[in-house]
Write an enzyme that holds these catalytic residues in place. Structure first.
Site, PDB file in Angstrom:
ATOM      1  N   ASN A   1      -3.513 -48.861   2.263  1.00 16.18           N
ATOM      2  CA  ASN A   1      -4.840 -49.339   1.903  1.00 16.18           C
ATOM      3  C   ASN A   1      -5.526 -48.291   1.017  1.00 16.18           C
ATOM      4  OD1 ASN A   1      -8.032 -50.007   2.891  1.00 16.18           O
ATOM      5  ND2 ASN A   1      -6.700 -51.626   2.181  1.00 16.18           N
TER       6      ASN A   1
ATOM      7  N   HIS B   1      -7.247 -46.143  -1.989  1.00 15.97           N
ATOM      8  CA  HIS B   1      -8.454 -46.272  -2.807  1.00 15.97           C
ATOM      9  C   HIS B   1      -8.574 -45.036  -3.706  1.00 15.97           C
ATOM     10  CE1 HIS B   1      -9.977 -43.455   0.137  1.00 15.97           C
ATOM     11  NE2 HIS B   1      -9.764 -44.325   1.103  1.00 15.97           N
TER      12      HIS B   1
ATOM     13  N   HIS C   1      -7.595 -41.625  -2.338  1.00 15.36           N
ATOM     14  CA  HIS C   1      -6.160 -41.303  -2.349  1.00 15.36           C
ATOM     15  C   HIS C   1      -5.703 -40.981  -3.778  1.00 15.36           C
ATOM     16  CE1 HIS C   1      -6.420 -43.983   1.296  1.00 15.36           C
ATOM     17  NE2 HIS C   1      -5.723 -42.987   1.795  1.00 15.36           N
TER      18      HIS C   1
ATOM     19  N   GLY D   1      -7.266 -34.975   2.342  1.00 15.84           N
ATOM     20  CA  GLY D   1      -8.684 -35.131   2.038  1.00 15.84           C
ATOM     21  C   GLY D   1      -9.513 -34.411   3.099  1.00 15.84           C
TER      22      GLY D   1
ATOM     23  N   LYS E   1     -12.450 -35.282   3.971  1.00 15.51           N
ATOM     24  CA  LYS E   1     -13.284 -36.202   4.764  1.00 15.51           C
ATOM     25  C   LYS E   1     -12.840 -36.108   6.222  1.00 15.51           C
ATOM     26  CE  LYS E   1     -12.887 -40.779   4.843  1.00 15.51           C
ATOM     27  NZ  LYS E   1     -12.854 -41.227   6.257  1.00 15.51           N
ATOM     28  N   ASP E   2     -11.518 -36.035   6.407  1.00 15.86           N
ATOM     29  CA  ASP E   2     -10.958 -35.822   7.747  1.00 15.86           C
ATOM     30  C   ASP E   2     -10.847 -34.314   7.960  1.00 15.86           C
ATOM     31  OD1 ASP E   2     -10.088 -38.671   8.573  1.00 15.86           O
ATOM     32  OD2 ASP E   2      -9.361 -38.452   6.536  1.00 15.86           O
TER      33      ASP E   2
ATOM     34  N   GLN F   1      -8.770 -33.007  10.888  1.00 15.30           N
ATOM     35  CA  GLN F   1      -7.337 -33.205  10.634  1.00 15.30           C
ATOM     36  C   GLN F   1      -6.813 -32.127   9.692  1.00 15.30           C
ATOM     37  OE1 GLN F   1      -5.153 -37.080   9.940  1.00 15.30           O
ATOM     38  NE2 GLN F   1      -5.525 -36.564   7.805  1.00 15.30           N
TER      39      GLN F   1
ATOM     40  N   SER G   1     -13.228 -44.808   2.207  1.00 10.61           N
ATOM     41  CA  SER G   1     -12.374 -44.876   3.389  1.00 10.61           C
ATOM     42  C   SER G   1     -11.682 -46.236   3.401  1.00 10.61           C
ATOM     43  CB  SER G   1     -13.243 -44.748   4.644  1.00 10.61           C
ATOM     44  OG  SER G   1     -12.557 -45.249   5.763  1.00 10.61           O
ATOM     45  N   SER G   2     -10.469 -46.240   3.930  1.00 10.45           N
ATOM     46  CA  SER G   2      -9.749 -47.521   4.021  1.00 10.45           C
ATOM     47  C   SER G   2     -10.524 -48.504   4.890  1.00 10.45           C
ATOM     48  CB  SER G   2      -8.367 -47.293   4.634  1.00 10.45           C
ATOM     49  OG  SER G   2      -7.660 -46.398   3.820  1.00 10.45           O
TER      50      SER G   2
END
Ligand code: PAF
Length: 272
Positions: free
Chosen positions: A28, A30, A33, A140, A142-143, A146, A178-179
């Site tokens: 998914n 975007h 990615h 990324g 954003k995470d 992670q 985000s997906s």
């Protein structure tokens, strides 16, 4: 772009490949990615990506089932971006997989609300790293949690992988791509952009940063329609709660549900 339908297929040819930069994904795809592929290309290596929706990292069955799947358009985007290799692992990726237990840091922020999530992330990445043997890997920010846990994992296991963190890509309203955004209505997308506006507001008022101030922002998010998992100010490495903006940069991180959609975002604010 060469497509491999299993890890085994890739494994059998990999000895012929030059250095690789790796962009792991769950599909998914975007513009966020796409930016990771751009960064991977800048390393000068050939770029390999994976699309695998990893059941091990979903603590909610429905979230796993409803995770958006858009393989054809994903392949098109990766091809256009100049990704060289795409691996589509089949379920055999899980055969005899070695379980990784994420360290204590994984219990904070998202981990406190998604038990086992980061164990699942590190378990699948460890397998992918073993097979792909990348020179670099791009995640990324954003995470953020992670990214940090993978960085620590690479350090601790002394893996010879260069990890690159990529800045979050946002839409015109500031909403982090985000997906999961695909599951939001247009109205919800506008509300969702409040998350980033709130983070920017906290940054602007960082001289007043303390738990009471953050609580007013939390209440504001709740009154805007979010069910908030957390809004926290923490140390950028330990992820321990901290308001010590005089001496350290801080991570302001948020996770909140809008209807059935869980969104996360964060901002690192610089010390005073
Ligand atoms: O960030 C993601 O999309 C996933 O957590 C990852 C890194 C591909 C592991 O499944």
């Amino acid at each position: 772009m060469i497509i491999y339908n299993s890890l085994e297929e890739f494994n059998s040819i990999k000895h012929n490949l030059p250095k690789l930069s790796f962009v792991p994904t769950m599909g998914n795809l975007h513009e966020g990615h796409a930016s990771l592929i751009d960064i991977a290309k800048k390393t000068g290596n050939e770029v390999v990506s994976t699309i695998y929706v990893n059941s091990l990292q979903f603590n909610d069955k429905n979230d796993f089932i409803n995770y958006p799947k858009t393989l054809d358009t994903d392949i098109e985007l990766l091809g256009k971006k100049g990704c060289n290799h795409l691996i589509l692992p089949d379920s055999s990726i899980l055969d005899n997989i070695k379980s990784i237990k994420a360290p204590i840091k994984s219990m904070k922020l998202c981990g406190a609300h998604r038990p086992g999530h980061f164990d699942g992330v590190l378990t699948i990445l460890n397998r992918l790293f073993e097979i792909i043997n990348p020179h670099s890997v791009v995640f990324g920010k954003k995470d953020y949690q992670q990214f940090l846990l993978v960085k620590d994992f690479i350090d601790e296991k002394k893996l010879n992988i260069n990890i690159i963190g990529a800045n979050t890509i946002r839409n015109n309203n500031g909403l982090a791509l985000s997906s999961r955004n695909i599951l939001l209505t247009e109205k919800d997308k506008l509300i969702a952009s409040t998350l980033y506006k709130t983070l920017k507001d906290i940054e602007k008022n960082k001289t007043y940063l303390n738990s009471e101030y953050l609580k007013t922002k939390l209440d504001y998010l709740k009154s805007s329609g979010f069910k908030v998992d957390y809004l926290m100010s923490c140390d950028t490495e330990s992820l321990e709660e901290s308001y010590n903006i005089n001496n350290n940069d801080l991570l302001i991180a948020v996770a909140a549900h809008l209807g059935s959609v869980r969104l996360i975002d964060n901002l690192v604010i610089s010390k005073l």
